[in-house]
Motif scaffolding. Sequence first.
Motif, short mmCIF file in Angstrom:
data_model
loop_
_atom_site.label_atom_id
_atom_site.label_comp_id
_atom_site.label_asym_id
_atom_site.label_seq_id
_atom_site.Cartn_x
_atom_site.Cartn_y
_atom_site.Cartn_z
N LEU A 172 0.84 -1.21 0.00
CA LEU A 172 0.00 0.00 0.00
C LEU A 172 0.87 1.25 0.00
O LEU A 172 0.59 2.21 -0.73
N TRP A 173 1.93 1.25 0.79
CA TRP A 173 2.86 2.39 0.79
C TRP A 173 3.50 2.56 -0.57
O TRP A 173 3.63 3.67 -1.07
N ARG A 174 3.91 1.47 -1.20
CA ARG A 174 4.52 1.49 -2.54
C ARG A 174 3.58 2.13 -3.56
O ARG A 174 3.99 2.97 -4.36
N SER A 175 2.30 1.72 -3.53
CA SER A 175 1.34 2.23 -4.50
C SER A 175 1.07 3.72 -4.29
O SER A 175 0.82 4.46 -5.25
N TRP A 176 1.09 4.15 -3.05
CA TRP A 176 0.88 5.57 -2.75
C TRP A 176 2.10 6.41 -3.13
O TRP A 176 1.96 7.54 -3.60
N ARG A 177 3.28 5.84 -3.00
CA ARG A 177 4.52 6.60 -3.15
C ARG A 177 5.05 6.64 -4.58
O ARG A 177 5.62 7.65 -5.01
N TYR A 178 4.85 5.57 -5.35
CA TYR A 178 5.52 5.47 -6.66
C TYR A 178 4.53 5.19 -7.78
O TYR A 178 3.43 4.68 -7.56
N ALA A 179 4.97 5.54 -9.00
CA ALA A 179 4.26 5.17 -10.23
C ALA A 179 5.19 4.29 -11.05
O ALA A 179 6.41 4.37 -10.96
N PHE A 180 4.59 3.41 -11.88
CA PHE A 180 5.36 2.43 -12.63
C PHE A 180 4.85 2.37 -14.06
O PHE A 180 3.77 2.89 -14.37
N ASP A 181 5.63 1.72 -14.93
CA ASP A 181 5.14 1.49 -16.29
C ASP A 181 3.99 0.48 -16.25
O ASP A 181 3.81 -0.25 -15.27
N ALA A 182 3.24 0.42 -17.33
CA ALA A 182 2.00 -0.37 -17.34
C ALA A 182 2.26 -1.85 -17.08
O ALA A 182 1.48 -2.50 -16.37
N GLU A 183 3.33 -2.41 -17.66
CA GLU A 183 3.61 -3.83 -17.46
C GLU A 183 3.98 -4.13 -16.02
O GLU A 183 3.58 -5.16 -15.45
N THR A 184 4.76 -3.24 -15.40
CA THR A 184 5.13 -3.44 -14.00
C THR A 184 3.89 -3.36 -13.10
O THR A 184 3.76 -4.14 -12.15
#
Length: 243
Positions: A172-184
């Motif tokens: 949950l912290w990762r999703s709030w903190r970072y954005a990723f490319d579509a495949e990741t």
Amino acid sequence: MSRSHPRYESDIELYGDTWVYESIVGAIPGLDLSDGQAIAVQFLLFETGVLVLAWRYGLWSAVIPGTVAVGVAAAGSGVMRQFGRGTRRLDLPEPYRRLLFGSSIETVLGVVAFVGFVTHLFVFDPRVADVPLLEALFGSEPPVPAVFLMLLILWDLCYRIGTSWWAAVVALWRSWRYAFDAETVRRLRRLDALNVVFGLTQIALVPFLFDRPVLLVAVAGHVVAVTAVSLAAMATLTVESDR
């Protein structure tokens, strides 16, 4: 296209980038088991102990709950290996990997869960239950080997429950903190869903806890919490172009 982290192209597990369980398994000389083999070995070792002690002491009523606990713990081992390997194959921020693998918080959470269970088993339950759980499983004079194996299996289970909870919180912290490319993003959602699946396997423990309300609330509450947090982590994952 998802990017593989260059350090993990060979899928070598580096200490500090693994959970404690993975580090222990990886440190055994000459041991190179597939996920299926590792799960089978773990299940067979514990289940053999359950059956042998049931035969030796006539504890057949404890076989079914013991087998279910062994099965849930073995499923947790499989999830940990798949989740860890899948995470290391992705190019993810170092702070996320360090929190997930390098902090050993999952061990702390496992210890807390195990100590809570032992306290309930030996202190709280005998004071409030008509028939304490230990007596219900093993009789009025529980055999020492049977209690030892039960606690070993439950530690195994508590450790994997702690890992599942920590993976959900950090996700949950990762999703709030970072954005990723579509495949990741797609692959991370699959890994988070894997954690949800393990949480749901713990429902198999619930039928044995209906007359133990504290344990029932603890297990059911954990399943609901891990599922909710993991789903929130999946829902809030963001593709880089969206921000």
